[in-house]
Structures are given as C-alpha cells and as structure tokens.
Design a protein around this motif. Sequence first.
Motif, mmCIF file in Angstrom:
data_model
loop_
_atom_site.group_PDB
_atom_site.id
_atom_site.type_symbol
_atom_site.label_atom_id
_atom_site.label_comp_id
_atom_site.label_asym_id
_atom_site.label_seq_id
_atom_site.Cartn_x
_atom_site.Cartn_y
_atom_site.Cartn_z
ATOM 1 N N VAL A 162 -10.957 -1.095 -17.522
ATOM 2 C CA VAL A 162 -10.571 -0.969 -16.119
ATOM 3 C C VAL A 162 -10.731 0.462 -15.612
ATOM 4 N N LEU A 163 -10.713 1.445 -16.494
ATOM 5 C CA LEU A 163 -10.781 2.844 -16.056
ATOM 6 C C LEU A 163 -12.188 3.222 -15.571
ATOM 7 N N PRO A 164 -13.242 3.046 -16.369
ATOM 8 C CA PRO A 164 -14.580 3.296 -15.802
ATOM 9 C C PRO A 164 -14.927 2.328 -14.671
ATOM 10 N N TRP A 165 -14.476 1.075 -14.760
ATOM 11 C CA TRP A 165 -14.710 0.092 -13.687
ATOM 12 C C TRP A 165 -14.217 0.603 -12.342
ATOM 13 N N ALA A 166 -13.037 1.201 -12.327
ATOM 14 C CA ALA A 166 -12.474 1.706 -11.074
ATOM 15 C C ALA A 166 -13.311 2.850 -10.506
ATOM 16 N N LEU A 167 -13.826 3.712 -11.374
ATOM 17 C CA LEU A 167 -14.648 4.823 -10.896
ATOM 18 C C LEU A 167 -15.988 4.347 -10.356
ATOM 19 N N PHE A 168 -16.561 3.311 -10.953
ATOM 20 C CA PHE A 168 -17.774 2.732 -10.372
ATOM 21 C C PHE A 168 -17.490 2.228 -8.953
ATOM 22 N N HIS A 169 -16.324 1.628 -8.757
ATOM 23 C CA HIS A 169 -15.952 1.151 -7.423
ATOM 24 C C HIS A 169 -15.774 2.320 -6.448
ATOM 25 N N TRP B 109 -12.936 10.316 -23.328
ATOM 26 C CA TRP B 109 -12.010 9.324 -22.788
ATOM 27 C C TRP B 109 -10.921 9.982 -21.933
ATOM 28 N N PHE B 110 -10.215 9.130 -21.168
ATOM 29 C CA PHE B 110 -9.210 9.581 -20.202
ATOM 30 C C PHE B 110 -7.864 9.886 -20.834
ATOM 31 N N GLU B 111 -7.663 9.463 -22.057
ATOM 32 C CA GLU B 111 -6.369 9.577 -22.725
ATOM 33 C C GLU B 111 -6.586 10.002 -24.169
ATOM 34 N N PRO B 112 -5.545 10.502 -24.833
ATOM 35 C CA PRO B 112 -5.705 10.879 -26.241
ATOM 36 C C PRO B 112 -5.820 9.682 -27.171
ATOM 37 N N THR C 130 -9.259 13.965 -13.288
ATOM 38 C CA THR C 130 -8.427 14.991 -13.921
ATOM 39 C C THR C 130 -7.966 14.536 -15.303
ATOM 40 N N ALA C 131 -7.566 13.264 -15.413
ATOM 41 C CA ALA C 131 -7.151 12.730 -16.716
ATOM 42 C C ALA C 131 -8.284 12.845 -17.725
ATOM 43 N N TYR C 132 -9.497 12.578 -17.287
ATOM 44 C CA TYR C 132 -10.653 12.710 -18.180
ATOM 45 C C TYR C 132 -10.842 14.169 -18.593
ATOM 46 N N GLU C 133 -10.799 15.068 -17.637
ATOM 47 C CA GLU C 133 -11.008 16.488 -17.926
ATOM 48 C C GLU C 133 -9.960 17.028 -18.897
ATOM 49 N N GLN C 134 -8.748 16.503 -18.806
ATOM 50 C CA GLN C 134 -7.658 16.990 -19.654
ATOM 51 C C GLN C 134 -7.710 16.433 -21.071
ATOM 52 N N PHE D 124 0.818 -1.214 0.000
ATOM 53 C CA PHE D 124 0.000 0.000 0.000
ATOM 54 C C PHE D 124 0.853 1.267 0.000
ATOM 55 N N ARG D 125 1.957 1.228 0.733
ATOM 56 C CA ARG D 125 2.783 2.441 0.825
ATOM 57 C C ARG D 125 3.432 2.802 -0.507
ATOM 58 N N ALA D 126 3.600 1.812 -1.388
ATOM 59 C CA ALA D 126 4.202 2.080 -2.691
ATOM 60 C C ALA D 126 3.209 2.678 -3.678
ATOM 61 N N ALA D 127 1.937 2.687 -3.352
ATOM 62 C CA ALA D 127 0.921 3.162 -4.286
ATOM 63 C C ALA D 127 1.069 4.645 -4.609
ATOM 64 N N GLU D 128 1.631 5.402 -3.690
ATOM 65 C CA GLU D 128 1.765 6.844 -3.946
ATOM 66 C C GLU D 128 2.792 7.140 -5.040
ATOM 67 N N MET D 129 3.566 6.133 -5.451
ATOM 68 C CA MET D 129 4.568 6.333 -6.493
ATOM 69 C C MET D 129 4.027 6.004 -7.892
ATOM 70 N N LEU D 130 2.786 5.583 -7.994
ATOM 71 C CA LEU D 130 2.229 5.185 -9.289
ATOM 72 C C LEU D 130 2.158 6.377 -10.256
ATOM 73 N N LYS D 131 2.463 6.072 -11.529
ATOM 74 C CA LYS D 131 2.444 7.107 -12.554
ATOM 75 C C LYS D 131 1.413 6.844 -13.648
ATOM 76 N N HIS D 132 1.085 5.580 -13.876
ATOM 77 C CA HIS D 132 0.268 5.226 -15.033
ATOM 78 C C HIS D 132 -1.175 4.920 -14.625
#
Length: 368
Positions: free
Chosen positions: A218-225, A207-210, A195-199, A139-147
């Motif tokens: 997995v992206l909308p799935w996570a937001l439903f969760h 969509w969240f990406e260009p 934020t990724a969606y807004e950008q 869990f502590r490593a999650a703050e380093m996620l980039k993707h």
Amino acid sequence: MPKRKIELTHLKRMTDDTGIVEHALGNIPRRGEGYATDDNARALWLTCNWQHRIASDPAMRGEAEELQRLAEIYLSFLCHAQQLDGHFHNNYSYDRSPEAEEPSDDCFGRSLWGCAVASLNLPHPDSRFAAATLFQNGFRAAEMLKHLRGKAYTLAATSLLLSCNNELSHLPRFQNFIREQAPERVEALEAQLLTAYEQNADGDWQWFEPMMTYGNGVLPWALFHSYQVTGNSDALLIAEETLDFLIDKMTGEEGRIRPIGNRTWCTPDHCDHWDQQPLEVMKLALAAGQAYAALSNPEHYLSVIKRCRAWFHGENDLQQPLADFNGGCHDGLEPSGMNRNQGAESTIAYLMTELIYASSREKVLSKA
C-alpha cells in the motif's frame, strides 16, 4: 472482449443484511465473532470496482445487480460505523454494538478509500452521494493520522478523487470541496511518506520503515497515485524503488511469490517466510497494477501480477491452492499446512487479485 466472471458464492455466504462477517470456521461464517469495518470497506471497494467494470456488458446484468446490492450493504455498514468526529469504529459484535477499542488509522484510511471508490463508481446517484458525504465527514479527521498505512490509504483516496474530479459533476458541492481542500492534503501526505523513506532507507534497505510488516504494497501504491496529481518526480522514483525492493523480498525459489511472514516480519538482517497471508499478495498485486499504469516499462509488473494470482492457485511454497471454486480463499499458509478457514479478509484479497489480474489483461489487449 467478454468480461471475466467473478464467483460470488462465498462472499455472499459471508454477508448478511448488516455486512460481511469477519471470520469463518472452514467456509462457514463465525457470526459470534462479529464484523470489522476494515472488511466492509474492502468489500465495498471490491464490489464497486467489479460492478463498474462489467456494468456495460448486457450478458452480465444479473451479476452487476448482485454486486450493486452487496456494495450498498457494505456502504450502509460504513455509515453505521462513522463517528461524529469523522473516524470509523472498527470492531462490532454480531448484535451491531461497538466493541471497546482505540481508533485505528488503518481502518480510517481503508474506509475513506472505499468511500472514494464508491462515490465514483456506484451506479445510483443517491448512493454516490452517501459515499461522498461519508468521505467529506471523515476528511477533517485525516490531519490526526499518525501511522503510515492510514496515511497511505488517505493519500491514495484523495489523489483518486482529484485525478477523477471531472467525474464528480453529479455531485457539484463535493466536486468543489475536493478541488479546494484536497490538493493541500495530498501534498502534505505525500511529503510525509517521502520523509519516512528518507529517514529509514539506507544502502541496501530501500524502505519506509526499519521493518517490513503487513500490507506493505500500500505504501508504494499510494505514491503512484499521488504522482498522478502532483507530478512529483521524487514520489515516482521512490514508488518504483520501494516496489522493486518489495518484489525482491517477496520472491522465492523459481520466481514464486513468497509473502513476508507475520511471525517476525522482515528486517535488514532477517526475513521471515511464515506465516503467509493472502493480504500481502493482494497488496503486492495492487502496487504492481498501479505501477503498470504509471511507468513506461510495465511488462515486469504485469509478470508480478500474474505470479500473485498464481500464488492463490497453487504456485506457492506448499504447492497448494488457497482459492476454491466458490470464490473463497483460505486464511494463509503455515509450515505445517494450509489454514482451512476462509475469512473475509482472505476471500476479498483473492477476489481483488483476480480483479487486478483481469484489468491488467484488458489493458494489455487494448494496447495491442
């Protein structure tokens, strides 16, 4: 209602006492190409959920015990793969030695998700303790996620443990850890996806990406969760909008599912249809299953789940079934025909789609 049987022959063929082998030649494991933590995390998720689903059915006791045995192998693999900093090394040779690689956010997120599911669903309390310990160490490593996909899996996993926190009473320290540490992480990761969606969303591109690439569902799935935890109406709205957009991009002639192709992917200007991979279909079914549970007009998403399952059984662009009677699944569709290999990722994607379909049918009958 009798539970739907899962066919485990190929899954067991691909699994040895270390874990599930990554690739196959035809339906024969290619041991020389080793293992991937990605696949073992997916297999842990599959076997935990299916075992938990059938455990109360006396007629399926033998199958439940076999699923438990397999789940413990996959959890042991994750235990071997976790590093001192909490990350999970992904690629291992057949002799269990790690191969050189850069840390993978996707592997990390999938592994956390697998551990979260196992901490809730494995039948033995000590196995649930092991899964919870791996989750907490990571869990502590999650703050380093980039993707984004690694973030999405971590968001879903953390949201799941918060929404099911009362079910962790057998692990009081872990239960308190989730209550204290998880809310802030959920809010931060949810905000990053929004934020990724807004950008990137613009006009007809919702969509969240260009570019839409792999594992999009997995992206909308996570937001439903996360919505189930935060109650953030923006998260629910964007989850629904992006899932509907994905469904549109993955629907071909006569309503058949048509995965986004992995050759040049999908942009606002062009959407490739080749090659088609089973993972994309499973991720769409996964997101539709979560939408079915979260939204007030679920029938549309139930239809999507049915069409995803049908894709594996021949309702696809080549009109060829990818799944076989042993529970194996071919690795994809190409313009020239079907990829004959039955690797771990494709097989798990098929079996997970069957699980999503069976669960959705039970929900329909329970509402009738």
